[in-house]
Design an enzyme around this catalytic site. Structure first.
Site, short mmCIF file in Angstrom:
data_model
loop_
_atom_site.label_atom_id
_atom_site.label_comp_id
_atom_site.label_asym_id
_atom_site.label_seq_id
_atom_site.Cartn_x
_atom_site.Cartn_y
_atom_site.Cartn_z
N LEU D 227 0.82 -1.22 0.00
CA LEU D 227 0.00 0.00 0.00
C LEU D 227 0.86 1.27 0.00
CD1 LEU D 227 -2.84 1.23 0.19
CD2 LEU D 227 -2.58 1.19 2.68
N ASP D 228 0.64 2.12 -1.00
CA ASP D 228 1.29 3.43 -1.09
C ASP D 228 2.82 3.33 -1.07
OD1 ASP D 228 -1.24 4.54 -1.12
OD2 ASP D 228 -1.28 4.87 1.03
N ALA D 229 3.36 2.22 -1.52
CA ALA D 229 4.80 2.03 -1.44
C ALA D 229 5.45 1.78 -2.79
CB ALA D 229 5.12 0.86 -0.50
#
Lengths: 284, 284, 284, 284
Positions: D227-229
């Protein structure tokens, strides 16, 4: 607790000792509760400016306005007291470029710009569909070299009929006649696609490209009779590079035009802009 | 692996098909290993620009330069081949304001600006101590209305004697005579405290204040005979507000002047700036 | 006209109706002439903040302070009344990196930062010369793993002896012990070389490089016991690119560190920073 | 002169001596005329990246591709050769927030974003009208906790059926399942409303408000299972102030989200983004 309503007070007057105390006293006496307050003293011009937002008990504004009238006379104030949730009537004028119009409409619809839009007026029909998408009346007032005077007369009549409080030139690309500038003084907002005072007039991106500047900008200002010389409300810039052609400047510039117009217009609608001479005080 | 040395090649020539292939071939033949490469084609002017950095085996540059000479003649190239670790001799000229000087010196000492500083030259003695702190010779060449011609003649002689490759006007505040501009064409760098072309000439912060702009800027440019009109290397701006007086503009402006001069000078020292007409290509 | 002196009043208290009127009344009664005024109401926390600057007739501040004391008690205010030209005593702490130190000193000398600098304290001797250039006493307090407690005790004693009102960690690179943080609460200012809360702790530029962010930043904050978690005063960022290595991040980051520290420190020195919980109100 | 067509070549491979010469030779042999060229060598990873744009005579690309195939095998290259005027098929996914969608559509209509939009897909019906205004098919695929797996299976089938080359999550607010991330690796672009790695996950503006940061940002990145990485394509920030409430952060943040998504998406569509590990090379 009784119902309260928020009001916005703006004041501009010669500076002297004790103004804040006297204004604050009136508001306190009216049971006003201040939620936002900004002041500015121009120590050179010896002029005082303020914008306060406060809530009043139901019906308290009439009495406050009455008492303020007296103080304003004594202190030689220009002032206005407005409901904080006021939504001025704004006519948007466009030509062929859609980017400022669509941006303003999207922000308006999201609630970011507190205004009513009685009409979009254009000298072309190209953007009629956009107006339709947002359900806003579109008026076509063509302007040609021959019909110019007549067209602007008709425009002026339409603005009156529409009860326009503010006129936004969202890349309208026509120079308004002096009578219109005078009637709507400090109520016509233009977005000019350069960082003024550089590149006044036509084709500013071409001018910027020719000079080889490293940043281009946009300027939101009140329209006066002097072309691109009215009080500046907001400006911003974006970086360009040696590999940007004029078309790239146009593309990058569209973004700056959008932000600058959106910010400048919001400041105006929320009563954040006071003018003094040819300069603005912006309580952002 | 044998010892290798890094070189920097810059090229400017009329555009045609196959330039990159021919240059790349020469470098490959010389066992060159490219580590940085930037090109630009001005499709309007039909001109090609490049800056490549590559390593060569010990002694390989003489042969490459020889072979490049032939290609350059054929393709009508302006070019230079320089060691990437070259440190040009830079004379810094100042007047009374220390902020650009101290900033340049601090960056130089930190290794950020690859240059030698044979001397700091000034028309005043005010900044002599700063030069002393950094162990750099300080030369005082006073300039008065009467001695102007003589003073600049002496300056020109000193620049030659100091073998100055670049001259930085770090808020020198004097207009250089045309002969000096010509002798050091594209080697005299000025920092002007406005966002050119706005506010040319004297007291730009006062001009900006009077106009009521919302951003102020600085411009780093090559000096030509036309005041503040030479090729722009770098520009930047900072936001100001209605409560900023001229003194605040001066304070905020100092920061922009520093960044812009530091970046512009570094681009110049690292051979990142090519010029074409009155514009620059900056391979930053 | 009698001689007048400028004072600065800051106030922080639970919000209620009529605060401004009551404060303004006191100042008006004291013949105070307001030149700068900024307020803020945190409507969620129901807290009120203000910073006013006004001039008083000779000697008027003692009486005003006396009367204000009573009001402050009644309204549960935290407040301070200070001469606007006050110059707090600031001890600057450094380690080996000179860039923040030289920048702060240059700004201080130019009059941009209103403070006295009784001493520069360092755990190394590397920057002693810079202190000498500016004529400021340099104190060397080495810190090793074994001598840490002793060293910080000595530091604390020196800060007291120097009557330090503010301590600036200008890239000091040591974590202060809790007792020091407590004694100098909201008076120790640190510059952290990342955009907090990203990249807390050691080697933030390496962390930023590894994550592949497109902007790097710096944060100026009050030091608390929690590492890099105190109230943020100021932040800024600079763009980086895929061809920037860690060394380039360090170089570009130095600029951001300088601006952010300079701005944050100036806000602090001019009494523009109020805190509430772990957040700051900055009347810039 | 015979008709010519512009092509775009991107290459990523282990670095070695002579790559540029060999590629340039192939292009020169094919009568290619280079108009844009950007290279990058990651000296730590010893990896080479390039993006060149050049014109070829009619039909020249098939032969060039054939010959390039051989070189690419030899040098272990990942590469692509695409018409410069290619318009990838992009499916836009939205939830309830219109600002990113309207911005992308306005830019697409102005010609700024070279793509086809076969459909706008949403888990709600709220933005259906906007799609209609632009004449784009709108597909409603509701997602609930119970129907999640099924819904995403259907989504995956629709994306295949629509021949989506790129998927833009324009504030879609749902976490895509790993299988979808894998199938569309480096082809799903998300806009996250924080300056990553700060404030991952839900309600980033609330997180930013609570921490008291002085700038808020947005991040455009490729979606991966984490996530969001994923690899960051573009980021930007905007300044906030102590008087900005969460609603103001949301308002200011919308602007940053728009610019960042628009820039990131354009870079992607124009083949300007190469990835290496979890980082991007952006030849802007």
């Amino acid at each position: 607790m009784t119902e309260r309503t928020e009001f916005r007070l703006t004041v501009s007057c010669p500076d002297q000792m004790g103004i804040v105390a006297r204004v604050a006293r009136l508001i306190a006496d009216a049971q006003g509760w201040i939620t936002e307050a900004a002041q500015h003293t121009d120590t050179e011009a010896r002029w005082f400016f303020m914008r306060w937002v406060f809530s009043l008990p139901q019906g308290g504004d009439a009495d406050l306005a009455h008492r303020f009238e007296a103080l304003a006379g004594e202190l030689n104030m220009q002032w206005s007291l407005t409901r904080a949730d006021a939504r001025p009537r704004v006519v948007i004028m466009v030509s062929k470029e859609p980017h400022c119009l669509t941006d303003v409409l999207a922000r308006w619809k999201s609630g970011e710009l507190p205004m009513e839009i009685p009409a979009i007026v254009s000298n072309h029909r190209l953007l009629e569909e956009i107006a339709a998408c947002y359900g806003i009346p579109f008026e076509h007032i063509p302007v040609t070299a021959e019909t110019r005077d007549e067209a602007f007369l008709r425009l002026q009549q339409r603005l009156r009929a529409l009860e326009a409080e503010t006129v936004v030139l969202a890349r309208y690309m026509q120079i308004l006649p002096p009578t219109l500038c005078t009637e709507f003084e400090q109520r016509v907002i233009n977005i000019h696609h350069s960082f003024l005072p550089s590149f006044v007039g036509a084709r500013p991106y071409h001018q910027a490209f020719a000079r080889g500047v490293k940043l281009i900008g946009a300027t939101c200002h009140y329209v006066t009779e002097d072309l691109d010389a009215g009080p500046i409300i907001e400006q911003d810039v974006v970086r360009i590079r040696h590999d940007d052609q004029v078309a790239d400047l146009v593309r990058k510039g569209r973004d700056v035009e959008r932000w600058v117009l959106a910010r400048g217009l919001r400041y105006h609608l929320e009563g954040r802009v006071l003018t003094h001479g040819n300069k603005t005080i912006v309580f952002d």
